[in-house]
Design a protein around this motif. Structure first.
Motif, PDB file in Angstrom:
ATOM      1  N   CYS A 162      47.092  41.075  40.947  1.00 62.98           N
ATOM      2  CA  CYS A 162      46.021  40.084  40.949  1.00 62.98           C
ATOM      3  C   CYS A 162      46.596  38.667  40.866  1.00 62.98           C
ATOM      4  N   LEU A 163      47.557  38.461  39.984  1.00 64.46           N
ATOM      5  CA  LEU A 163      48.199  37.146  39.875  1.00 64.46           C
ATOM      6  C   LEU A 163      48.855  36.769  41.197  1.00 64.46           C
ATOM      7  N   ASP A 164      49.501  37.725  41.821  1.00 61.79           N
ATOM      8  CA  ASP A 164      50.199  37.490  43.074  1.00 61.79           C
ATOM      9  C   ASP A 164      49.228  37.157  44.198  1.00 61.79           C
ATOM     10  N   ARG A 165      48.104  37.830  44.245  1.00 63.51           N
ATOM     11  CA  ARG A 165      47.163  37.680  45.355  1.00 63.51           C
ATOM     12  C   ARG A 165      46.086  36.614  45.130  1.00 63.51           C
ATOM     13  N   PHE A 166      45.598  36.479  43.882  1.00 66.56           N
ATOM     14  CA  PHE A 166      44.472  35.590  43.610  1.00 66.56           C
ATOM     15  C   PHE A 166      44.832  34.395  42.728  1.00 66.56           C
ATOM     16  N   GLY A 167      46.028  34.405  42.170  1.00 71.12           N
ATOM     17  CA  GLY A 167      46.443  33.307  41.291  1.00 71.12           C
ATOM     18  C   GLY A 167      46.002  33.547  39.862  1.00 71.12           C
ATOM     19  N   PRO A 168      46.189  32.540  39.002  1.00 72.90           N
ATOM     20  CA  PRO A 168      45.982  32.713  37.567  1.00 72.90           C
ATOM     21  C   PRO A 168      44.532  32.838  37.121  1.00 72.90           C
ATOM     22  N   LEU A 169      43.595  32.967  38.006  1.00 69.96           N
ATOM     23  CA  LEU A 169      42.206  33.124  37.579  1.00 69.96           C
ATOM     24  C   LEU A 169      41.957  34.421  36.864  1.00 69.96           C
ATOM     25  N   CYS A 170      42.883  35.340  36.955  1.00 66.26           N
ATOM     26  CA  CYS A 170      42.742  36.630  36.278  1.00 66.26           C
ATOM     27  C   CYS A 170      42.885  36.361  34.817  1.00 66.26           C
TER      28      CYS A 170
END
Length: 170
Positions: A162-170
């Motif tokens: 998720c961090l890799d694909r969507f950034g730190p919004l996780c």
């Protein structure tokens, strides 16, 4: 041009599970899945707090094991190559005695990760004090210290994806 793989951190899992993860990524629901399961952040952000946190787990489950000399966050650990934490055992000759030091280093990204993921990594590194290899006894010890170890490991890999694909919004 080749497409970036969606599930870098799940290569050891079954094709069915990888497909489920890919569906979560394609639909954009992976961040929501993780937010529903895990509260973001924790208060264990300094190396002193991390040492105390690790020591409490060690004293609870591995009292008879050798002491840990150092536990700290490390900015140099490369998560992309699947290192989330490191354990070292150093033996040095001091005079006529052999001194042994055990150190644990945790990737700095765990300062912002949900606390259960930090606990899973700490448990993993603590288990290496007794079991050097990733064998059945190692994973049994991990589950003894953290009963949800395997689910946390999977969800951590989803979190990294998720961090890799969507950034730190996780």
């Amino acid at each position: 041009m080749s497409r970036k793989p969606k599930i870098n951190f799940l290569s050891g899992y079954s094709p069915e599970l990888q497909q489920q993860a890919e569906n979560l990524i394609d639909s954009g629901k992976l961040p929501d899945y993780l937010r529903k399961r895990y509260q973001p952040g924790h208060s264990i952000v300094g190396s002193k707090a991390l040492y105390q946190y690790t020591l409490e787990l060690k004293n609870r489950y591995l009292r008879q094991s050798a002491p840990i000399n150092k536990v700290e966050y490390d900015d140099r650990i490369d998560v992309i190559h699947n290192a989330l934490g490191l354990h070292t055992h150093i033996s040095r000759v001091q005079g006529s005695k052999l001194r042994s030091k055990k150190e644990i280093r945790i990737a700095s990204l765990f300062k912002q990760a949900p606390e259960p993921f930090l606990r899973m990594i700490v448990v993993h590194e603590l288990a290496h004090i007794r079991e050097k290899e990733h064998n059945r006894a190692f994973y049994k010890l991990c589950q003894h210290m953290e009963p949800d170890y395997h689910q946390l490991e999977l969800d951590l890999r989803l979190y990294l994806t998720c961090l890799d694909r969507f950034g730190p919004l996780c």
